[in-house]
Design a protein around this motif. Structure first.
Motif, mmCIF file in Angstrom:
data_model
loop_
_atom_site.group_PDB
_atom_site.id
_atom_site.type_symbol
_atom_site.label_atom_id
_atom_site.label_comp_id
_atom_site.label_asym_id
_atom_site.label_seq_id
_atom_site.Cartn_x
_atom_site.Cartn_y
_atom_site.Cartn_z
ATOM 1 N N VAL A 1 11.164 13.108 6.996
ATOM 2 C CA VAL A 1 12.426 12.622 7.573
ATOM 3 C C VAL A 1 12.366 11.111 7.764
ATOM 4 O O VAL A 1 11.344 10.553 8.161
ATOM 5 C CB VAL A 1 12.758 13.313 8.931
ATOM 6 C CG1 VAL A 1 12.831 14.823 8.767
ATOM 7 C CG2 VAL A 1 11.787 12.949 10.034
ATOM 8 N N SER A 2 13.480 10.455 7.457
ATOM 9 C CA SER A 2 13.581 9.010 7.712
ATOM 10 C C SER A 2 15.057 8.629 7.768
ATOM 11 O O SER A 2 15.938 9.425 7.412
ATOM 12 C CB SER A 2 12.858 8.210 6.630
ATOM 13 O OG SER A 2 13.457 8.435 5.391
ATOM 14 N N SER A 3 15.291 7.395 8.191
ATOM 15 C CA SER A 3 16.647 6.961 8.529
ATOM 16 C C SER A 3 17.623 7.026 7.362
ATOM 17 O O SER A 3 18.807 7.244 7.561
ATOM 18 C CB SER A 3 16.615 5.514 9.019
ATOM 19 O OG SER A 3 15.849 5.437 10.171
ATOM 20 N N VAL A 4 17.151 6.783 6.150
ATOM 21 C CA VAL A 4 18.069 6.723 5.015
ATOM 22 C C VAL A 4 17.994 8.016 4.198
ATOM 23 O O VAL A 4 18.997 8.579 3.794
ATOM 24 C CB VAL A 4 17.769 5.481 4.150
ATOM 25 C CG1 VAL A 4 18.685 5.432 2.938
ATOM 26 C CG2 VAL A 4 17.938 4.217 4.989
ATOM 27 N N VAL B 1 0.850 -1.204 0.000
ATOM 28 C CA VAL B 1 0.000 0.000 0.000
ATOM 29 C C VAL B 1 0.885 1.254 0.000
ATOM 30 O O VAL B 1 0.619 2.221 -0.733
ATOM 31 C CB VAL B 1 -0.936 -0.031 1.234
ATOM 32 C CG1 VAL B 1 -1.584 1.326 1.474
ATOM 33 C CG2 VAL B 1 -2.002 -1.110 1.060
ATOM 34 N N ASN B 2 1.948 1.240 0.796
ATOM 35 C CA ASN B 2 2.842 2.404 0.860
ATOM 36 C C ASN B 2 3.468 2.674 -0.512
ATOM 37 O O ASN B 2 3.564 3.811 -0.951
ATOM 38 C CB ASN B 2 3.944 2.166 1.895
ATOM 39 C CG ASN B 2 3.381 1.811 3.265
ATOM 40 O OD1 ASN B 2 2.488 0.975 3.374
ATOM 41 N ND2 ASN B 2 3.880 2.434 4.307
ATOM 42 N N MET B 3 3.880 1.592 -1.194
ATOM 43 C CA MET B 3 4.501 1.758 -2.505
ATOM 44 C C MET B 3 3.471 2.252 -3.533
ATOM 45 O O MET B 3 3.777 3.076 -4.394
ATOM 46 C CB MET B 3 5.125 0.431 -2.976
ATOM 47 C CG MET B 3 6.242 -0.089 -2.100
ATOM 48 S SD MET B 3 7.620 1.078 -1.981
ATOM 49 C CE MET B 3 7.449 1.668 -0.311
ATOM 50 N N ALA C 1 4.187 10.066 5.892
ATOM 51 C CA ALA C 1 4.417 9.714 4.490
ATOM 52 C C ALA C 1 4.541 8.194 4.408
ATOM 53 O O ALA C 1 4.698 7.520 5.422
ATOM 54 C CB ALA C 1 5.689 10.396 3.996
ATOM 55 N N PRO C 2 4.471 7.622 3.203
ATOM 56 C CA PRO C 2 4.543 6.148 3.090
ATOM 57 C C PRO C 2 5.842 5.557 3.617
ATOM 58 O O PRO C 2 5.865 4.402 4.043
ATOM 59 C CB PRO C 2 4.403 5.901 1.583
ATOM 60 C CG PRO C 2 3.698 7.101 1.056
ATOM 61 C CD PRO C 2 4.132 8.251 1.906
ATOM 62 N N THR C 3 6.949 6.337 3.582
ATOM 63 C CA THR C 3 8.209 5.802 4.127
ATOM 64 C C THR C 3 8.948 6.854 4.956
ATOM 65 O O THR C 3 10.175 6.799 5.065
ATOM 66 C CB THR C 3 9.152 5.301 2.998
ATOM 67 O OG1 THR C 3 9.512 6.420 2.178
ATOM 68 C CG2 THR C 3 8.525 4.228 2.142
ATOM 69 N N GLY D 1 8.812 7.588 14.285
ATOM 70 C CA GLY D 1 10.057 7.627 13.516
ATOM 71 C C GLY D 1 11.268 7.852 14.411
ATOM 72 O O GLY D 1 11.268 8.747 15.264
ATOM 73 N N THR D 2 12.314 7.064 14.186
ATOM 74 C CA THR D 2 13.542 7.246 14.970
ATOM 75 C C THR D 2 14.252 8.546 14.559
ATOM 76 O O THR D 2 14.904 9.173 15.386
ATOM 77 C CB THR D 2 14.500 6.058 14.758
ATOM 78 O OG1 THR D 2 14.838 5.992 13.375
ATOM 79 C CG2 THR D 2 13.886 4.748 15.194
ATOM 80 N N THR D 3 14.124 8.940 13.306
ATOM 81 C CA THR D 3 14.785 10.168 12.836
ATOM 82 C C THR D 3 14.108 11.394 13.450
ATOM 83 O O THR D 3 14.774 12.320 13.925
ATOM 84 C CB THR D 3 14.727 10.242 11.294
ATOM 85 O OG1 THR D 3 15.050 8.955 10.772
ATOM 86 C CG2 THR D 3 15.680 11.272 10.746
HETATM 87 N N1 PLP Z 1 6.798 6.157 8.707
HETATM 88 C C1 PLP Z 1 6.891 5.125 7.844
HETATM 89 C C2 PLP Z 1 5.637 4.532 7.298
HETATM 90 C C3 PLP Z 1 8.144 4.609 7.481
HETATM 91 O O1 PLP Z 1 8.226 3.575 6.626
HETATM 92 C C4 PLP Z 1 9.310 5.208 8.012
HETATM 93 C C5 PLP Z 1 10.640 4.711 7.656
HETATM 94 O O2 PLP Z 1 10.807 3.890 6.797
HETATM 95 C C6 PLP Z 1 9.175 6.292 8.884
HETATM 96 C C7 PLP Z 1 7.899 6.737 9.226
HETATM 97 C C8 PLP Z 1 10.386 6.966 9.463
HETATM 98 O O3 PLP Z 1 11.006 6.131 10.396
HETATM 99 P P1 PLP Z 1 12.569 6.230 10.693
HETATM 100 O O4 PLP Z 1 12.860 7.675 10.947
HETATM 101 O O5 PLP Z 1 12.750 5.395 11.911
HETATM 102 O O6 PLP Z 1 13.279 5.716 9.499
#
Ligand code: PLP
Length: 295
Positions: free
Chosen positions: A259-262, A170-172, A198-200, A223-225
């Motif tokens: 924001v996200s980890s990568v 679904v996210n993709m 957001a989806p990721t 989110g860890t970021t």
């Molecule tokens: N929300 C979703 C749905 C995600 O898939 C992600 C990371 O992939 C995040 C938030 C952000 O999380 P993080 O900052 O831990 O990467």
């Protein structure tokens, strides 16, 4: 990006106290077949994962990722992961991450083979994709209806909202829809008008000098970021907050980021076709911080 390294883990009980889990790791060829066709991760997307950034060989925020893995396992009724075992597996994997530049370590915990005795677990290492354009030039986003209300996570825990499950189809699909609409990415909103994520990636808004993110009890990932960036902002004297954010607040924001980890911090340049101001200096300082060694 091609995988550089993969390690299969024989999952230990969460309270297994052995000091070394080296015997429970098996290095495999990352380009060769490795999973059984009976795997529930591939048949049903039944499992959980984490993607962890590695910068110049340093694994970012290991503890926060391990805690979220355990949280996802609880939501999904998976056996609790032995966090020391996973920490040691991450340590082995990190030796195969790029020594300079950015990499990604992925942790995967699947329910295992159908009728099988135990979950399946593995760790992979790959170079990170190049995210410099999104960080520097920003991204255009569109809002997309997630199809449920803000109270759905509490009413329907079996939807596993808030767990980082392997079911990302679904996210993709949402990202593909955003691209069809001429944008780069999406922001999910509830059907009753609240902002999610957001989806990721997580969403951070700056509204009236405060930094705000949608509260994770609304069925989104914590989110860890975002968590790390909020701690950094607070140290610098900024006010931060978790809120139930109505979609109208997107118009009140004078800056916003995914924001996200990568990906790290990508400034949003437009929402639903309405241009958004970008604070280039602050964004650059976010990414400098996110690229520094963080624990
Ligand atoms: N929300 C979703 C749905 C995600 O898939 C992600 C990371 O992939 C995040 C938030 C952000 O999380 P993080 O900052 O831990 O990467």
């Amino acid at each position: 990006m091609a995988l550089r390294f993969a390690l299969v883990i024989e999952p230990a009980a969460s309270d297994d106290p052995r000091p070394s889990f080296a015997d429970s790791f098996r290095v495999i060829d990352p380009s060769a077949p490795a999973l059984s066709v009976g795997e529930l991760s591939t048949q049903r997307g039944d499992g959980i994962f984490e993607s962890i950034g590695v910068v110049d060989g340093h694994v970012q925020e290991t503890q926060a990722h391990l805690e979220r893995l355990a949280h996802s396992a609880r939501i999904c009724d998976l056996p609790g992961p032995n966090l020391e075992q996973w920490r040691q597996a991450i340590g082995v994997a990190a030796r195969h991450a790029p020594a300079t530049g950015e990499g990604v370590i992925k942790l995967i915990l699947s329910r295992g083979v159908e009728h099988g005795p135990a979950p399946t677990a593995w760790v992979t290492v790959a170079p990170a994709p190049d995210n410099s354009a999104a960080r520097e030039h920003g991204i255009r986003v569109v809002t997309l209806d997630r199809g449920y209300g803000i109270d759905t996570p509490a009413r329907a825990p079996w939807l596993l909202l808030g767990a980082k499950t392997l079911s990302y189809a679904v996210n993709m699909a949402a990202i593909r829809e955003a691209k069809r609409r001429g944008a780069d990415d999406a922001i999910f909103v509830t059907s009753d008008g609240f902002v999610l994520e957001a989806p990721t990636a997580s969403l951070i808004l700056r509204i009236g000098g405060r930094f705000v993110t949608p509260a994770p009890h609304g069925g989104i990932l914590h989110g860890t970021t975002q968590l790390s960036l909020f701690a950094h902002l607070e140290e610098q004297g900024h006010e931060t907050g978790y809120e139930v954010v109505p979609t109208g607040a997107l118009r009140e924001a004078d800056a916003a980021w995914l924001v996200s980890s990568v990906r790290l911090a990508a400034p949003i340049t437009a929402i639903d076709g309405v241009e958004m101001p970008v604070d280039a200096e602050l964004t650059a300082s976010f990414n400098r911080y996110l690229l520094s060694a963080r624990d």
